[in-house]
Design a protein around this motif. Structure first.
Motif: not given
Length: 332
Positions: A45-56
């Motif tokens: 089970f992996w988690i993805a890094e995203h920034h400044n995205m209101s839906g994540i």
């Protein structure tokens, strides 16, 4: 030949936020999915890094992994991935070394070369650091060194981290990381869940140029796959409108919070946008269990992937759980 029974099934989670929901709810739902994935027998089970995205809600990836690890017992957890240009290698090694020390033999570190955000946010994350294409291989090697046993007179030691030998995976949507993973003898994950265009070329390049390492004797390929399994093809197509709306928002630069499914996308997108969304979902597997199983059999015949890591961004949490449950049952 890789069959549907031999292939490992895993989950990639972005902790999606609903249109009227909160980040807290998204994080709790991520844990609920992880706990179910552990019960159903998913490999990782992996988690993805995203920034400044209101839906994540998965921006603080290592922190979220600690929350998931503390509330599961056997499931492999990791990053899919940490966007390395945003971080100092030593900090990454210490964070994942800490996780691996607290939860031995359960933590993976997937590394990506993209920033995972827009240029303005990228500058805020890097705080003036200037990355070049040549820097990524150097940073990967630095992290591998931190996870190895410390050498005599080694000036910088990751504590925790040293001697943990956290498995490192390279992620990419082009040919660069495929070449680097082959040269370093590392497993390779291709981001075909959103950029499938170069998938087969990247797989071929990786396999043909792979050099065995102490950690990996032969190539290991993971492919990202958007998925949605429902009781019927019609129900799946209805639920998929949430995914279509999310990607449409992404390409328009609008909110990507999850929206409820709708009866038809007609009138919401123009023909060019429709084609862009479907290209984004080029390897998606949507439909009834029978339909998706046939799609996966054909996909594995072509790609011979060792592992598939699935996304599923449907609106109702119970529908998402149902989709992943039905998906895993296809291996029975």
């Amino acid at each position: 030949m890789s069959t549907i029974q031999q292939c490992k099934f895993s989950i990639l989670e972005l902790a999606p936020i609903h249109d009227h929901g909160t980040a807290q709810q998204a994080l709790h739902q991520a844990l609920d999915l992880a706990q179910h994935a552990e019960k159903w027998g998913y490999h990782r089970f992996w988690i993805a890094e995203h920034h400044n995205m209101s839906g994540i809600a998965s921006s603080a990836t290592s922190v979220l992994l600690g929350y998931l690890a503390a509330n599961t017992t056997t499931l492999r957890l990791g990053s899919g991935g940490i966007m390395l240009p945003n971080h100092a290698p030593l900090v990454v090694a210490e964070q994942f070394g800490t996780l691996a020390t607290l939860y031995p033999n359960r933590i993976d570190l997937g590394l990506g070369r993209a920033p995972g955000t827009d240029p303005t946010t990228m500058r805020a994350l890097r705080r003036g650091r200037q990355e070049t294409e040549d820097q990524f291989p150097h940073d990967v090697l630095e992290i591998l060194n931190y996870f190895d046993d410390a050498k005599p007179r080694q000036q910088i030691v990751a504590t925790p981290g040293e001697g943990t030998h956290v498995p490192v995976y390279l992620l990419g949507s082009s040919l660069f990381s495929a070449q680097l993973a082959a040269r370093l003898g590392l497993p390779y994950a291709f981001a075909s869940h959103f950029a499938p265009r170069m998938m087969m070329q990247a797989i071929q390049l990786y396999r043909e140029n792979f050099q065995a390492s102490d950690d990996l004797e032969k190539p290991y390929v993971i492919l990202g796959v958007p998925s949605l399994v429902a009781d019927s093809d019609e129900e799946a197509e209805y639920l998929a409108t949430t995914i279509y709306q999310r990607i449409l928002g992404l390409i328009r630069g609008q909110s990507i919070k999850l929206k409820p499914p709708i009866e038809s996308m007609h009138g919401l997108w123009n023909e060019a946008e429709k084609n862009t969304v479907h290209n984004f979902l080029g390897v998606a597997k949507f439909g009834s269990p029978h339909t998706v199983k046939q799609q996966l059999i054909e996909f594995l015949n072509v790609t011979q992937a060792d592992e598939l890591i699935f996304t599923c961004d449907v609106y109702a949490p119970e529908a998402r759980l149902r989709s992943f449950e039905l998906l895993k049952q296809l291996q029975d």
